[in-house]
Design a protein around this motif. Structure first.
Motif, PDB file in Angstrom:
ATOM      1  N   ASN A 170       0.870  -1.177   0.000  1.00 43.29           N
ATOM      2  CA  ASN A 170       0.000   0.000   0.000  1.00 43.29           C
ATOM      3  C   ASN A 170       0.901   1.220   0.000  1.00 43.29           C
ATOM      4  OD1 ASN A 170      -1.791   2.104   0.566  1.00 43.29           O
ATOM      5  ND2 ASN A 170      -3.104   0.811   1.819  1.00 43.29           N
ATOM      6  N   LYS A 219     -12.165  -3.566  -3.675  1.00 46.05           N
ATOM      7  CA  LYS A 219     -10.978  -2.707  -3.593  1.00 46.05           C
ATOM      8  C   LYS A 219     -11.108  -1.468  -4.461  1.00 46.05           C
ATOM      9  CE  LYS A 219      -7.815  -6.606  -2.950  1.00 46.05           C
ATOM     10  NZ  LYS A 219      -6.666  -7.320  -3.542  1.00 46.05           N
ATOM     11  N   SER A 223      -5.783   5.037   0.269  1.00 47.18           N
ATOM     12  CA  SER A 223      -5.387   3.664   0.000  1.00 47.18           C
ATOM     13  C   SER A 223      -4.910   3.527  -1.434  1.00 47.18           C
ATOM     14  CB  SER A 223      -6.567   2.710   0.241  1.00 47.18           C
ATOM     15  OG  SER A 223      -6.174   1.375   0.026  1.00 47.18           O
ATOM     16  N   VAL A 265      -3.521   0.295  -3.186  1.00 44.51           N
ATOM     17  CA  VAL A 265      -3.155  -1.114  -3.062  1.00 44.51           C
ATOM     18  C   VAL A 265      -2.678  -1.656  -4.396  1.00 44.51           C
ATOM     19  CG1 VAL A 265      -4.001  -3.429  -2.537  1.00 44.51           C
ATOM     20  CG2 VAL A 265      -4.749  -1.485  -1.156  1.00 44.51           C
TER      21      VAL A 265
END
Length: 676
Positions: A88, A554, A585, A587
């Protein structure tokens, strides 16, 4: 030397249009869309040093940008392939430890404003944090990021890795006159060793194995190169050229070249100011100069003054701006000897970017000129983009001539893709935008085919068969004759489709161990007016290796590509879920190669059977096994479970599915069925 500043990623954008066209119902056109430059920037060609040597992102095969809010935020689909790890981070990329020639994955996270910081991390091959530091940056900083080269040996009696960090900030006020560009040399424990006014830097190993640190800076007065000695910065060497002599030069004016066993820094500029900024009058006395600077002493050894080609006195407001180093994807043709002829004179391959101010139009021509200024070869055409600037990097093939692609644009769009052999500059093939009835795209390359080769091209239109949808890649022989059509599964709502046809993705040995090409592609579609991106890898319509949907919890996938280990081997795929779904975030999931084909096995030969019974919406499995998985044609998991004899298909969409079973010994069987 491989040129690493080429943008290989294809950008997909989502428009705010609610009635978006799919690739199956686009109106006919005879040209390929060519993105136009901003008119106000046509003569603003100064190279942005703050983007140079910021990590090697060329392994990404595609990215997407969000331009509206109607983008998928969350979804129910699950990508079945399990990542072996994730990170991340705001941004990550690859650099080089020049001491060991290792490929180093690193990430950066910057916080700007009061108490601003930059956090730098390197990672092991299994994504464990190896080294990290956090440094404070000025409250006025708005950009801070490392360069792509690291070393511990550029400082004596040191065993800590040293990283150059670019920091842009303001000092004493706001506005251009107060801005500062600096490279901070920071060791792995966060100690700031030295600061140099510069916008970029490189750590390079010369032909004798010696490490040299170079910094590059440009302001309204000078373009400056320095050779930095961290052991004694008072002895730093400097070479600079008036900025007026670099203005209107297109590209990075600095190159490093070994010639006849000696290392040079080559500085490109004009001998006189090319254009008067107030009158826009072209200076016919200006020459294109290349300074050969001894990298050991930083002394100028030789200057070659070559003609600035293409100025026409009858069209005085059509300005030719010299471009160098942008023809081919390596530097083999930039400066050569005995490549174009055998007289042992130096040969320089460069171009002119023309800007026709009255008609607001620009194009390229290319030339080969020897050290005496004699023009050996000329390539004149309406070239909108050429060589590596075209975005088409044709793969080098054994026993075949090198080739470059030229995009021809007469004003309305790209009408032709012309392929030229090097070093002859002879036309090898001319593809019209509509070739044999197919509208081509700029997703274009070539692959070996026996003793010859084929061109591989993505098409701008898709194909439907019943309720099944496909994006298309076609193979053409050296004469432009179609020899193969590959259909790649997509959705019927697809608005944009792009196969990524570059040297990595066309290498059949990366994704798995067979000799079949895996086509890496992406498509953008909408469901209920919500857009999402899908990246897939398939050999053809029946053999899907992996598919990664942006409709997940996500968020949407905004980039994907091949990742490398420290040996520089591409042994993984990454999928980046960017900040379109969360401000905090970032990812990235990583998946290990090889990938197994979700293909068709003829398992009936071993008295095993999988059948679909349409009258009762059931799949029957006639043998013993432990677990099963069902994938749709996009490679997404639809159903999974333990051993059963019957799988119910109520509620499934019509189409092709792949059933995979695994027995107690771990052996997998698979079959393809059609649900209708």
């Amino acid at each position: 030397m491989k040129k690493t500043f080429i943008l290989l990623a294809t950008i997909f954008s989502i428009s705010a249009t609610t009635q978006a066209q799919t690739i199956f119902d686009k109106s006919n056109t005879t040209v390929i869309k060519n993105n136009k430059s901003n008119h106000s920037k046509k003569l603003n060609k100064s190279f942005d040093l703050s983007t140079y040597n910021r990590g090697k992102d060329a392994n990404s095969f595609g990215s997407f940008e969000q331009t509206t809010s109607d983008f998928v935020k969350k979804g129910a689909e699950v990508n079945e392939l399990k990542p072996f790890g994730n990170i991340n981070a705001q941004r990550w990329t690859y650099g080089t430890n020049v001491d060991t020639d290792e490929t180093i994955m690193f990430s950066i996270d910057a916080k700007y404003g009061q108490n601003g910081t930059l956090t730098f991390k390197t990672y092991t091959d299994d994504l464990k944090v190896d080294k990290q530091f956090t440094i404070n940056i000025p409250a006025t900083a708005n950009k801070a990021e490392p360069i792509g080269d690291f070393s511990s040996k550029i400082l004596d009696n040191n065993n800590k890795l040293i990283v150059g960090v670019y920091v842009h900030f303001f000092e004493g006020g706001q506005g251009p006159e107060f801005q500062k560009h600096q490279i901070w040399f920071v060791n792995e424990t966060g100690d700031i060793l030295y600061k140099e006014d510069a916008s970029s830097a490189e750590i390079l190993k010369d032909s004798k194995g010696k490490l040299n640190v170079y910094t590059y800076d440009s302001d309204e007065d000078y373009f400056t190169v320095k050779k930095v000695n961290l052991n004694n910065t008072a002895s730093n060497l400097e070479y600079k050229v008036d900025f007026d002599l670099v203005n209107y030069y297109v590209g990075m004016p600095i190159a490093h070249k070994n010639l006849d066993g000696k290392d040079y820094l080559v500085f490109s500029h004009f001998t006189e100011k090319l254009l008067d900024n107030s009158t826009l009058e072209f200076n016919t006395n200006a020459k294109f100069a290349l300074d050969f600077i001894d990298t050991e002493t930083f002394a100028l050894e030789k200057t070659y003054a070559l003609p600035v080609l293409g100025f026409d006195p009858e069209n005085p407001y059509t300005i030719p701006m010299t471009t160098f180093g942008l023809l081919y994807n390596t530097d083999k043709y930039d400066i050569s000897r005995n490549v174009y002829n055998t007289d042992n004179k130096l040969e320089f391959t460069y171009g002119s970017l023309f800007y026709d101010m009255p008609n607001d139009r620009e194009w390229f021509n290319y030339y080969v000129v020897n050290e005496d200024g004699e023009v050996l070869k000329t390539l004149s055409d309406d070239i909108a983009n050429g060589g590596i600037e075209s975005g088409i990097e044709l793969v080098e093939l054994p026993n075949q001539k090198d080739q470059v692609a030229m995009l021809i644009d007469t004003g309305e769009g790209i009408t032709n893709i012309k392929i030229y052999n090097l070093p002859e500059f002879e036309l090898a093939q001319d593809f019209e935008a509509v070739h044999n009835g197919d509208l081509l795209s700029l997703n274009f390359n070539r692959i070996p085919n026996g003793d010859s080769y084929n061109y591989v091209v993505g098409l701008n239109a898709g194909e439907m068969e019943g309720d099944k949808a496909f994006g298309l890649v076609k193979h053409y022989d050296t004469k432009g004759v179609e020899v193969k059509k590959v259909r790649l599964p997509i959705s019927a709502e697809t608005e944009l489709f792009a196969p990524f046809l570059n040297q990595l993705t066309l290498d059949p040995r990366i994704v798995n161990n067979d000799d079949k090409i895996e086509y890496v592609y992406a498509y953008l579609d909408r469901q209920n007016n919500v857009g999402a991106n899908t990246y897939s890898i398939a050999q053809d319509e029946n053999n899907v290796l992996a598919s990664f949907s942006g409709r997940t919890a996500k968020g949407n996938i905004t980039m994907a590509g091949y990742g490398a280990n420290r040996k520089g081997e591409f042994d993984r795929l990454y999928a980046y879920y960017g900040s379109d779904y969360s401000a905090t975030s970032y990812v990235t999931d990583f998946y290990k190669f090889p990938f197994e084909v979700l293909g068709v096995n003829d398992i009936t030969k071993s008295n095993q059977s999988i059948k679909y019974l349409s009258n009762v919406n059931q799949i029957t499995i006639g043998y013993d096994y432990s677990t099963y998985q069902v994938y749709n044609v996009n490679g997404n998991l639809v159903d999974t479970g333990k051993s059963v004899k019957t799988i119910y298909t109520n509620g499934w969409n019509k189409g092709v599915y792949f059933i995979k079973t695994i027995d107690k010994q771990g052996k997998a069987n698979a079959a393809k069925i059609l649900v209708f």
